[in-house]
Write an enzyme that holds these catalytic residues in place. Structure first.
Site, PDB file in Angstrom:
ATOM      1  CB  SER A  40      -1.114  -0.138   1.032  1.00  0.00           C
ATOM      2  OG  SER A  40      -1.808   1.025   1.216  1.00  0.00           O
ATOM      3  CE  LYS A  55     -15.089  13.051  -9.080  1.00  0.00           C
ATOM      4  NZ  LYS A  55     -15.891  14.025  -8.347  1.00  0.00           N
TER       5      LYS A  55
END
Length: 435
Positions: A104, A144
């Site tokens: 991540s 987005k």
């Protein structure tokens, strides 16, 4: 004349005793070593940014960030990356130890380094953005978030000359690769088994920093470990949801111990401190306040059970409320913000077992036959001191009592059993001996 000679010798002694200028102009080069383990949050961000600033002030040869993280907060990650991209000294990210990972947010930080290295048995990838809260996000907002993260990681990879195509796939498809695959695909530059080997490998490597191009000279350098302060380590540990959950239960046990034994103070003090620390931790962890209220409600039920025993009704409700609240407590879908399922089950079952045990003991006491007072005389065996026809006196349990039979005549010196207590008189019957 003597004074001038003495003064002359003092000047010579002072000159020769002073260290040479070369000792100050040619200090031994140093390498700053930082370790970032666990979740990336404001505490670790402050630690890394501060470490880079200190290394820049001391004009260190480079800074090595030893990284092992499942990810973390986007804002904290970006603060670290901004400092890395604008650093005047080379930044090396080393994914270590074996078994560690850069997942991540860790992927972004690794790609932002001047030199990226990994230890054998590590992996990197799975950088798909995850919403911290469990609130529903529409598809447009998800798109987005993904597009923003993909553009950010691509520009970082391109700036550092790394595989931007793989970087984008790590965000969009959550791909993850081993250290061998990473070096083959141009994600990292080196594989090193430890920090000492890494320092030897990067010697002579040319890198571009915010202050210009530099050639690393890491041979015969001094390694300066930079550790977190005790305060930061403590605060960082509180951001672990499992530790916060354990502190919550320690607080529960302490408060219940104080209520059940008023005036003992120690359980109440420990419980109060643990509860306060748990609530401090919950400020940096996304929690569901509905789950927290259920846990608090369970505590209230346990406290009421202590003072008004209901033979299990309130205890059962408290345990149920505690378990449901524990599962609902964390509202994040990110794995590093979730409370361990095993920990929830263990703590809930141990709490349930404790109160069931305490409840069973209470019920036994309620149903236990009295051993003192008048009720305790029932079933006791005594000796007649006079003939019972039907009334007389007996000696039982160390005392002399008036006694009466229900129609039968019992001689003096016979054993009798107490059947009932009526006021100040005992109702007895003759004991039947088994041959």
């Amino acid at each position: 004349m003597k004074i001038k000679i003495i003064f002359f010798f003092l000047i010579l002694i002072f000159i020769f005793s002073c260290p040479l200028k070369e000792n100050y102009t040619n200090p031994k080069p140093s390498i700053y070593l930082l370790q970032l383990n666990g979740m990336i949050n404001p505490i670790t961000s402050q630690y890394v940014v501060g470490g880079i600033e200190d290394a820049e002030k001391e004009e260190a040869e480079c800074l090595i960030l030893q990284l092992d993280t499942p990810g973390g907060l986007d804002t904290s990650m970006r603060d670290i990356i901004k400092k890395m991209l604008n650093s005047t000294i080379p930044i090396i990210v080393y994914v270590s130890p074996p078994g560690g990972r850069a997942a991540s947010a860790g992927v972004f930080i690794t790609l932002a380094s001047n030199i990226a290295a990994m230890a054998p048995g590590t992996n990197i990838g799975a950088a798909h953005p995850v919403a911290i809260s469990e609130e529903k996000i529409d598809e447009e907002m998800k798109a987005k978030m993904v597009n923003d993260a993909a553009a950010y990681i691509k520009t970082i990879a391109e700036k550092r000359g790394r595989n931007a195509q793989w970087a984008e796939k790590a965000v969009r498809e959550s791909v993850s690769i081993t250290e061998q695959e990473a070096i083959e695909q141009g994600v990292i530059e080196f594989i090193a088994k430890d920090v000492n080997e890494l320092i030897k490998i990067i010697n002579g490597v040319r890198v571009n920093t915010a202050s210009g191009t530099r050639v690393l000279k890491t041979e015969d350098t001094e390694i300066i470990p930079v550790k977190m302060s005790s305060k930061d380590l403590f605060l960082h540990s509180l951001t672990n949801p499992n530790i916060a959950y354990i502190l919550l239960f320690l607080g529960i046990y302490g408060i219940l111990g104080e209520f059940s034994h008023p005036g003992s103070f120690f359980p109440g003090i420990v419980g109060g401190i643990s509860l306060i620390l748990a609530f401090v931790a919950f400020q940096s962890i996304p929690i569901n306040y509905g789950g927290l209220l259920l846990i608090i409600f369970g505590i209230v039920l346990f406290i009421i059970e202590i003072y008004t025993p209901t033979f299990g009704v309130l205890t059962a409700g408290g345990v149920t409320s505690l378990i449901l609240g524990s599962f609902m407590l964390s509202k994040s879908t990110a794995p590093f913000f979730r409370i361990s399922l095993g920990l929830i089950i263990a703590m809930s079952l141990s709490t349930a077992a404790f109160f069931i045990f305490a409840l069973s003991k209470g019920i036994r006491i309620q149903w236990k036959k009295p051993v003192t007072g008048r009720e305790g005389l029932i079933g006791k065996v005594g000796i007649t001191k006079t003939v019972l026809d039907p009334e007389g006196t007996i000696f039982v349990y160390g005392e002399r009592w008036q006694a009466s039979t229900e129609g039968e005549i019992i001689k003096e010196g016979e054993e009798v059993e107490v059947l009932e207590v009526r006021g100040l008189q005992l109702i007895v019957k003759k004991c039947i001996r088994k041959e």
